[in-house]
Design a protein around this motif. Sequence first.
Motif, PDB file in Angstrom:
ATOM      1  N   ASN A   1      35.867  52.264  46.916  1.00 25.30           N
ATOM      2  CA  ASN A   1      36.063  53.479  46.120  1.00 25.30           C
ATOM      3  C   ASN A   1      37.164  53.327  45.086  1.00 25.30           C
ATOM      4  OD1 ASN A   1      34.022  54.784  47.454  1.00 25.30           O
ATOM      5  ND2 ASN A   1      35.355  55.853  48.897  1.00 25.30           N
ATOM      6  N   HIS A   2      38.116  52.438  45.341  1.00 22.32           N
ATOM      7  CA  HIS A   2      39.218  52.241  44.395  1.00 22.32           C
ATOM      8  C   HIS A   2      38.929  51.148  43.369  1.00 22.32           C
ATOM      9  CE1 HIS A   2      42.730  54.746  45.555  1.00 22.32           C
ATOM     10  NE2 HIS A   2      42.002  54.888  46.644  1.00 22.32           N
ATOM     11  N   PHE A   3      38.310  50.060  43.820  1.00 20.55           N
ATOM     12  CA  PHE A   3      38.188  48.879  42.958  1.00 20.55           C
ATOM     13  C   PHE A   3      36.755  48.490  42.661  1.00 20.55           C
ATOM     14  CE2 PHE A   3      42.065  48.531  45.593  1.00 20.55           C
ATOM     15  CZ  PHE A   3      43.015  48.624  44.579  1.00 20.55           C
ATOM     16  N   GLY A   4      35.791  49.228  43.230  1.00 16.83           N
ATOM     17  CA  GLY A   4      34.400  48.886  43.037  1.00 16.83           C
ATOM     18  C   GLY A   4      34.023  47.656  43.839  1.00 16.83           C
ATOM     19  N   LEU A   5      32.736  47.349  43.880  1.00 16.61           N
ATOM     20  CA  LEU A   5      32.260  46.214  44.652  1.00 16.61           C
ATOM     21  C   LEU A   5      32.779  44.897  44.088  1.00 16.61           C
ATOM     22  CD1 LEU A   5      30.570  45.018  46.920  1.00 16.61           C
ATOM     23  CD2 LEU A   5      28.558  45.176  45.433  1.00 16.61           C
ATOM     24  N   GLU A   6      32.662  44.727  42.782  1.00 13.27           N
ATOM     25  CA  GLU A   6      33.102  43.469  42.174  1.00 13.27           C
ATOM     26  C   GLU A   6      34.602  43.285  42.326  1.00 13.27           C
ATOM     27  OE1 GLU A   6      32.823  41.021  37.917  1.00 13.27           O
ATOM     28  OE2 GLU A   6      31.705  42.886  38.207  1.00 13.27           O
ATOM     29  N   GLY A   7      35.376  44.360  42.066  1.00  9.44           N
ATOM     30  CA  GLY A   7      36.830  44.271  42.208  1.00  9.44           C
ATOM     31  C   GLY A   7      37.254  43.994  43.639  1.00  9.44           C
ATOM     32  N   SER A   8      36.541  44.589  44.599  1.00  8.22           N
ATOM     33  CA  SER A   8      36.855  44.357  46.018  1.00  8.22           C
ATOM     34  C   SER A   8      36.564  42.917  46.403  1.00  8.22           C
ATOM     35  CB  SER A   8      36.060  45.321  46.900  1.00  8.22           C
ATOM     36  OG  SER A   8      36.423  46.657  46.638  1.00  8.22           O
ATOM     37  N   CYS A   9      35.453  42.378  45.896  1.00  5.89           N
ATOM     38  CA  CYS A   9      35.119  40.977  46.171  1.00  5.89           C
ATOM     39  C   CYS A   9      36.174  40.044  45.575  1.00  5.89           C
ATOM     40  CB  CYS A   9      33.741  40.641  45.615  1.00  5.89           C
ATOM     41  SG  CYS A   9      32.380  41.394  46.556  1.00  5.89           S
ATOM     42  N   GLU A  10      36.660  40.369  44.402  1.00  4.63           N
ATOM     43  CA  GLU A  10      37.709  39.552  43.773  1.00  4.63           C
ATOM     44  C   GLU A  10      38.990  39.597  44.603  1.00  4.63           C
ATOM     45  OE1 GLU A  10      38.052  41.149  39.862  1.00  4.63           O
ATOM     46  OE2 GLU A  10      36.235  40.144  39.115  1.00  4.63           O
ATOM     47  N   ARG A  11      39.354  40.782  45.092  1.00  2.95           N
ATOM     48  CA  ARG A  11      40.548  40.904  45.940  1.00  2.95           C
ATOM     49  C   ARG A  11      40.363  40.124  47.241  1.00  2.95           C
ATOM     50  NH1 ARG A  11      44.108  45.137  44.466  1.00  2.95           N
ATOM     51  NH2 ARG A  11      44.858  45.394  46.597  1.00  2.95           N
ATOM     52  N   ALA A  12      39.163  40.204  47.806  1.00  2.05           N
ATOM     53  CA  ALA A  12      38.882  39.469  49.038  1.00  2.05           C
ATOM     54  C   ALA A  12      38.993  37.962  48.805  1.00  2.05           C
ATOM     55  CB  ALA A  12      37.500  39.828  49.564  1.00  2.05           C
ATOM     56  N   ASP A  13      38.453  37.482  47.691  1.00  3.28           N
ATOM     57  CA  ASP A  13      38.507  36.048  47.399  1.00  3.28           C
ATOM     58  C   ASP A  13      39.942  35.577  47.192  1.00  3.28           C
ATOM     59  OD1 ASP A  13      35.794  35.798  47.634  1.00  3.28           O
ATOM     60  OD2 ASP A  13      35.381  35.897  45.480  1.00  3.28           O
ATOM     61  N   ALA A  14      40.763  36.401  46.511  1.00  2.00           N
ATOM     62  CA  ALA A  14      42.167  36.041  46.290  1.00  2.00           C
ATOM     63  C   ALA A  14      42.919  35.985  47.621  1.00  2.00           C
ATOM     64  CB  ALA A  14      42.820  37.046  45.346  1.00  2.00           C
TER      65      ALA A  14
END
Length: 284
Positions: A237-250
Amino acid sequence: MDAFEEYLMTNLPEAPSFHPVFNEALQAMLLAGGKRFRPRLLLAVVDAYTPLLRESAYPVAMALEMFHTYSLVHDDLPVMDNADLRRGEPTLHKRYDEVTAVLVGDALNTHAFYLIANAPLHNDAKVALVQELAYSGGIGGMVLGQAIDCWFEGEKLTPEQVDFLHEYKTGRLIAASLKMGAIIAGLDEKMQRELFDFGLDVGLLFQIQDDIIDATESSETAGKTTGNDEDKNSYINHFGLEGSCERADALAARIGERLASFDAPLRRSLEALLKPYLARHKTK
C-alpha cells in the motif's frame, strides 16, 4: 518428517479437562503445519556451535512456535483481521467460536514460558530466554507492533513509521529467535546483539514478502486469507508491488552480505534455511 517436527508432534500441549473441544482446538493450528521458521532459526544457531545441545533446545524451539501460533490465532480474530483461513485450515474462531480462539491463544502464549522453564538447560540461560521472548514478543516487539498496526488502520504512516511498525510486529520475534539460539549456545553478548540485528533485517524481508503474497496470491494458494490488507499500512500500500519487490531485493542483498561475514559453521547453518528467501523478486 525431521527430528524437530517429530518432537513437536509427539509433545503437543494437552489440558487435563472434560471440555469437549479445548484440546482439539489447542493443537489444531500446530497440527496444521507452517514453516516453523522461528524455531528453525534458533536451532540453526545451536547446530552451528553446540550441536550436542540440539535436543535440549527442542522445548525452547517449540515454545517459540507456540508463541508465534498464539499470535496468529489472535491476529485472525474478528476484532483484528477477521480472517477465515490459516495454514490451509479454517481459523479457530470459524471452526469453533471466538471465546475458544481467544483462550487457546492465551494458553499457547503462557504454555510457551512453561516449556522454557522446564527445558533441560542451565537456569541462567532459561532466565535470559524468558526475558528475551517476553520482551520481544510483548511491549518491546510483537504486541506493540500489532497495537500500532490496528490503531493506525486506514491512516497512512510515514515510510519510517511503516518500517518501525513491521520491525516490531514481525521483525523482533524473528530477531529474538536467533538471539535465543545464541543464548543456548553460550555466545557472548556482542554476538547475541549481532544476530539480533541480523534478524531484524530478516524479519523485514519476511514481512515484505508476506505483503507481496497477500497482493499476488489467492487464499487457496497462500493457505491463509489474502487480499485483506486494503486499509493496512502494508508495504504494498505504501510502495506498490514493484517498489516492494525492489525493497525486498535490496534487503536480501544486505542479508546476503551480512551472512557472508559470519564464520563458516554459522553461515552454512543459516544459508540452508534462508536461501529460499534471498531470491530476486519478479513483478511480471
